[in-house]
Design a protein around this motif. Structure first.
Motif, PDB file in Angstrom:
ATOM      1  N   ASP A  28      12.072  24.435   1.590  1.00  0.00           N
ATOM      2  CA  ASP A  28      13.131  25.401   0.994  1.00  0.00           C
ATOM      3  C   ASP A  28      12.563  25.576  -0.518  1.00  0.00           C
ATOM      4  N   GLY A  29      11.144  25.920  -0.639  1.00  0.00           N
ATOM      5  CA  GLY A  29      11.023  26.216  -2.065  1.00  0.00           C
ATOM      6  C   GLY A  29      10.425  24.972  -3.039  1.00  0.00           C
ATOM      7  N   TRP A  30      10.402  23.805  -2.546  1.00  0.00           N
ATOM      8  CA  TRP A  30      10.225  22.798  -3.397  1.00  0.00           C
ATOM      9  C   TRP A  30       8.935  21.943  -2.538  1.00  0.00           C
ATOM     10  N   THR A  31       8.146  21.175  -3.554  1.00  0.00           N
ATOM     11  CA  THR A  31       7.096  20.509  -3.234  1.00  0.00           C
ATOM     12  C   THR A  31       7.400  19.078  -3.798  1.00  0.00           C
ATOM     13  N   GLU A  32       6.951  18.130  -2.739  1.00  0.00           N
ATOM     14  CA  GLU A  32       7.258  16.746  -3.236  1.00  0.00           C
ATOM     15  C   GLU A  32       5.701  16.088  -3.585  1.00  0.00           C
ATOM     16  N   TYR A  42       8.874  19.571  -7.501  1.00  0.00           N
ATOM     17  CA  TYR A  42       8.871  20.932  -8.320  1.00  0.00           C
ATOM     18  C   TYR A  42       8.816  22.110  -7.390  1.00  0.00           C
ATOM     19  N   PRO A  43       9.146  23.265  -8.038  1.00  0.00           N
ATOM     20  CA  PRO A  43       9.191  24.369  -7.471  1.00  0.00           C
ATOM     21  C   PRO A  43       7.710  24.713  -6.733  1.00  0.00           C
ATOM     22  N   GLN A 158      18.389  20.232 -12.860  1.00  0.00           N
ATOM     23  CA  GLN A 158      19.032  19.328 -12.223  1.00  0.00           C
ATOM     24  C   GLN A 158      18.683  18.892 -10.988  1.00  0.00           C
ATOM     25  N   HIS A 159      17.791  19.925 -10.398  1.00  0.00           N
ATOM     26  CA  HIS A 159      17.250  19.497  -8.887  1.00  0.00           C
ATOM     27  C   HIS A 159      16.318  18.522  -9.143  1.00  0.00           C
ATOM     28  N   VAL A 160      15.342  18.626 -10.192  1.00  0.00           N
ATOM     29  CA  VAL A 160      14.365  17.573 -10.386  1.00  0.00           C
ATOM     30  C   VAL A 160      15.066  16.119 -10.630  1.00  0.00           C
TER      31      VAL A 160
END
Length: 171
Positions: A28-32, A42-43, A158-160
């Protein structure tokens, strides 16, 4: 009625699975990324660049923002003790540095965590930043994430912050 109830339960179970699919991750657009004690997201369209200074080991840049991570920041017994290792040098080393104070934070897996919002000047531009420090006890260790830029996208921040996890180690 039993078949109807079983069908409704199957639909509900399917909805729960789909809802769980809404959790953040690479799809969904995020890399762990795992860095020492910390796992952060992060995006996915951001690029990895060399970290600045000698505190951080990973750095990701995009949208006029950056995220830097130190997964093994210090052996302090708490996040607040480790924060002093950021705040004091910033006071003397960052032009126009102004701390917004600290507030308790929640980082999954950490025994202590705090967040500090701050501002500073960089080449005549006022920038904003957020530090999140997390730690463990009784085997003292801390980790930190820094998010900074001329403007901070509150949804990215907020997501981070919300998806950080801390992995404890013994000794």
């Amino acid at each position: 009625m039993g078949v109807l109830r079983a069908g409704a339960l199957a639909v509900l179970a399917g909805a729960l699975v789909l809802g769980a699919g809404g959790c953040s991750g690479p799809d969904d657009g995020w890399t762990e990324v795992e860095v020492g004690h910390l796992t952060a997201q992060y995006p996915s369209d951001w690029t990895e660049e060399p970290p600045t200074g000698d505190v951080f080991t990973k750095r990701f840049v995009g949208q006029d923002m950056e995220i830097q991570i130190s997964g093994r920041f210090s052996e302090d017994p708490s996040a607040s003790a480790a924060f002093g290792r950021l705040d004091l040098p910033a006071t003397v080393g960052l032009r126009g540095y102004s701390s917004g104070g600290t507030q308790n934070a929640t980082v999954e897996g950490a025994d202590t965590a705090l967040r500090s919002d701050y501002t500073f000047e960089d080449e005549g531009t006022t920038k904003r930043g957020v530090w999140v420090v997390a730690g463990q006890y009784p085997y003292p260790a801390t980790a930190v994430v820094s998010i900074s830029g001329a403007t901070l996208d509150p949804q990215v921040v907020q997501h981070v912050v919300d998806t950080l996890t801390f992995t404890k180690t013994a000794g």
